[in-house]
Each structure stands twice: as C-alpha cells, then as structure tokens.
Scaffold this motif. Structure first.
Motif, PDB file in Angstrom:
ATOM      1  N   PRO A 121     -17.007  42.495 -18.644  1.00 24.62           N
ATOM      2  CA  PRO A 121     -17.160  41.972 -17.279  1.00 24.62           C
ATOM      3  C   PRO A 121     -15.840  41.400 -16.762  1.00 24.62           C
ATOM      4  O   PRO A 121     -15.020  40.898 -17.544  1.00 24.62           O
ATOM      5  N   LEU A 122     -15.657  41.473 -15.465  1.00 20.15           N
ATOM      6  CA  LEU A 122     -14.505  40.823 -14.847  1.00 20.15           C
ATOM      7  C   LEU A 122     -14.665  39.316 -14.954  1.00 20.15           C
ATOM      8  O   LEU A 122     -15.781  38.782 -14.841  1.00 20.15           O
ATOM      9  N   GLY A 123     -13.547  38.609 -15.150  1.00 18.58           N
ATOM     10  CA  GLY A 123     -13.560  37.156 -15.234  1.00 18.58           C
ATOM     11  C   GLY A 123     -12.645  36.530 -14.202  1.00 18.58           C
ATOM     12  O   GLY A 123     -11.833  37.215 -13.558  1.00 18.58           O
ATOM     13  N   ASP A 124     -12.758  35.222 -14.058  1.00 19.52           N
ATOM     14  CA  ASP A 124     -11.992  34.478 -13.058  1.00 19.52           C
ATOM     15  C   ASP A 124     -10.489  34.725 -13.138  1.00 19.52           C
ATOM     16  O   ASP A 124      -9.808  34.726 -12.120  1.00 19.52           O
ATOM     17  N   TRP A 136     -13.064  40.171  -3.988  1.00 22.93           N
ATOM     18  CA  TRP A 136     -12.940  39.366  -5.208  1.00 22.93           C
ATOM     19  C   TRP A 136     -13.876  38.155  -5.155  1.00 22.93           C
ATOM     20  O   TRP A 136     -14.524  37.824  -6.151  1.00 22.93           O
ATOM     21  N   SER A 137     -13.966  37.515  -3.996  1.00 25.44           N
ATOM     22  CA  SER A 137     -14.846  36.340  -3.883  1.00 25.44           C
ATOM     23  C   SER A 137     -16.305  36.722  -4.111  1.00 25.44           C
ATOM     24  O   SER A 137     -17.068  35.956  -4.689  1.00 25.44           O
ATOM     25  N   ASN A 194     -23.767  36.015  -5.448  1.00 24.86           N
ATOM     26  CA  ASN A 194     -23.637  37.290  -4.754  1.00 24.86           C
ATOM     27  C   ASN A 194     -24.054  38.389  -5.725  1.00 24.86           C
ATOM     28  O   ASN A 194     -23.807  38.302  -6.923  1.00 24.86           O
ATOM     29  N   SER A 195     -24.670  39.439  -5.215  1.00 30.57           N
ATOM     30  CA  SER A 195     -25.165  40.502  -6.094  1.00 30.57           C
ATOM     31  C   SER A 195     -24.064  41.434  -6.611  1.00 30.57           C
ATOM     32  O   SER A 195     -24.291  42.170  -7.572  1.00 30.57           O
ATOM     33  N   LEU A 196     -22.864  41.421  -6.001  1.00 28.38           N
ATOM     34  CA  LEU A 196     -21.790  42.295  -6.471  1.00 28.38           C
ATOM     35  C   LEU A 196     -21.205  41.748  -7.762  1.00 28.38           C
ATOM     36  O   LEU A 196     -20.909  40.563  -7.884  1.00 28.38           O
ATOM     37  N   ASP A 197     -21.067  42.632  -8.734  1.00 23.93           N
ATOM     38  CA  ASP A 197     -20.493  42.273 -10.030  1.00 23.93           C
ATOM     39  C   ASP A 197     -19.500  43.352 -10.403  1.00 23.93           C
ATOM     40  O   ASP A 197     -19.421  44.391  -9.743  1.00 23.93           O
ATOM     41  N   GLY A 198     -18.744  43.147 -11.451  1.00 25.15           N
ATOM     42  CA  GLY A 198     -17.762  44.139 -11.822  1.00 25.15           C
ATOM     43  C   GLY A 198     -17.403  44.103 -13.287  1.00 25.15           C
ATOM     44  O   GLY A 198     -17.621  43.116 -13.983  1.00 25.15           O
ATOM     45  N   ALA A 199     -16.849  45.216 -13.726  1.00 27.94           N
ATOM     46  CA  ALA A 199     -16.368  45.355 -15.097  1.00 27.94           C
ATOM     47  C   ALA A 199     -15.013  46.031 -15.060  1.00 27.94           C
ATOM     48  O   ALA A 199     -14.652  46.694 -14.090  1.00 27.94           O
ATOM     49  N   VAL A 200     -14.294  45.874 -16.140  1.00 30.72           N
ATOM     50  CA  VAL A 200     -12.969  46.450 -16.252  1.00 30.72           C
ATOM     51  C   VAL A 200     -12.828  47.107 -17.625  1.00 30.72           C
ATOM     52  O   VAL A 200     -13.400  46.641 -18.605  1.00 30.72           O
ATOM     53  N   ALA A 201     -12.097  48.208 -17.656  1.00 28.78           N
ATOM     54  CA  ALA A 201     -11.745  48.865 -18.915  1.00 28.78           C
ATOM     55  C   ALA A 201     -10.317  48.476 -19.257  1.00 28.78           C
ATOM     56  O   ALA A 201      -9.415  48.598 -18.428  1.00 28.78           O
ATOM     57  N   VAL A 202     -10.130  48.016 -20.494  1.00 30.09           N
ATOM     58  CA  VAL A 202      -8.825  47.545 -20.953  1.00 30.09           C
ATOM     59  C   VAL A 202      -8.420  48.387 -22.160  1.00 30.09           C
ATOM     60  O   VAL A 202      -9.212  48.543 -23.094  1.00 30.09           O
ATOM     61  N   ASN A 203      -7.192  48.917 -22.154  1.00 30.84           N
ATOM     62  CA  ASN A 203      -6.741  49.739 -23.280  1.00 30.84           C
ATOM     63  C   ASN A 203      -6.201  48.858 -24.410  1.00 30.84           C
ATOM     64  O   ASN A 203      -6.154  47.622 -24.300  1.00 30.84           O
ATOM     65  N   LEU A 244     -12.035  50.362 -13.412  1.00 31.71           N
ATOM     66  CA  LEU A 244     -12.931  49.324 -12.904  1.00 31.71           C
ATOM     67  C   LEU A 244     -14.241  49.938 -12.443  1.00 31.71           C
ATOM     68  O   LEU A 244     -14.319  51.122 -12.121  1.00 31.71           O
ATOM     69  N   ALA A 245     -15.250  49.108 -12.421  1.00 36.87           N
ATOM     70  CA  ALA A 245     -16.550  49.461 -11.841  1.00 36.87           C
ATOM     71  C   ALA A 245     -17.048  48.246 -11.084  1.00 36.87           C
ATOM     72  O   ALA A 245     -16.953  47.118 -11.571  1.00 36.87           O
ATOM     73  N   HIS A 246     -17.567  48.481  -9.880  1.00 35.72           N
ATOM     74  CA  HIS A 246     -18.240  47.446  -9.086  1.00 35.72           C
ATOM     75  C   HIS A 246     -19.675  47.896  -8.891  1.00 35.72           C
ATOM     76  O   HIS A 246     -19.908  49.054  -8.521  1.00 35.72           O
TER      77      HIS A 246
END
Length: 148
Positions: free
Chosen positions: A7-10, A40-41, A48-57, A65-67
């Motif tokens: 998941p994306l973090g602050d 981003w906010s 808010n219902s929008l969330d996200g994830a990130v792929a890190v190598n 990324l995915a939203h």
C-alpha cells in the motif's frame, strides 16, 4: 525483475508523484501541482474511498502504481472495486509488474469481501488489454462520458 507490491504510505509522495506524472504523460493529460496534491490527499485520507498501491523493485525504485476504490454494485446488492489507474514504468514493462499490481488489488478486494473488480483502458492500449485478458473477462459494455 523482482517486485514487492505494498500500500502507498504517507512518506511515498515524491516517489508516487514520479509515477503519476508518467501515467498522466502516457494518457497525454496535463498534471498540475493542484491535481497531483488533490489525488494524493484522496489516497492518504482514510475517509476517502480512493486507495493505492505501489510496486517497488529490489533497488527500492517505484516501478508501478495502482489506484482503486470501492463502489456500490446496485444490481447485485454488493460492493465492488474499481481499478481506476494502473501504470508501470517503461523500463519495467513486460516483467510482471502490472500482473503483480493486479494480484495485490484482487487480494485487497477479497480481504474486504468485495464482489468484483472493474477497470477500463483506452481502446488503443493493446498492451494493457493483453494483460487484462489474462486476468479477467472483457465485457460488452460501452463506456460514455458526460461533462458536468
């Protein structure tokens, strides 16, 4: 290439911003500071219902990324997940990053008891369609937009 999806973090704003700029450029959409800060906010706002994830190598670079957001599915009386945005950096494409982001998104949906994931892509984005054909079913629905 090995990636970890999380998941994306602050503290991820600047690395996420580079990916979101790439996503915006891909779809030839101007990304202003105001738009980026607004999105981003939404992502970091737990109300808010929008969330996200990130792929890190392995090197710690953000390569995808995915939203996504929960949505009501009125005809089934259930909640689903809408995958709004999926982006992989050009140098990481074809290495399974997009698939890993979709697997993460599906696990997110399953963990929350959501009934389905929906997504759209541009009609000429054959690369994305090839990936989506491996994980889902193409529908017969036609999408329209109405400016408000």
């Amino acid at each position: 290439m090995s990636v970890k999806v999380r998941p994306l973090g602050d503290k991820d704003f600047f690395a996420w911003l580079g990916l979101f700029e790439g996503y915006s450029d891909f779809y030839e959409s101007e990304l202003t500071d105001q738009k980026a800060l607004q999105v981003w906010s939404w992502i970091i706002d737990k109300n808010n219902s929008l969330d996200g994830a990130v792929a890190v190598n392995d090197a710690g670079d953000f390569v995808g990324l995915a939203h996504y957001r929960t949505v009501p599915r009125t005809l089934s009386g259930s909640m689903g997940l809408y995958l709004d945005d999926l982006f992989v950096t050009p140098d990481a494409r074809g290495a399974g990053v997009g698939h890993a982001l979709i697997v993460f998104t599906k696990a997110y949906a399953v963990a929350r008891g959501l009934s389905q994931i929906r997504l759209i892509t541009a009609a000429d984005n054959e690369t994305a369609q090839a990936l989506y054909n491996t994980v889902g079913t193409r529908t017969d629905w036609v999408t329209y937009e109405i400016d408000a």
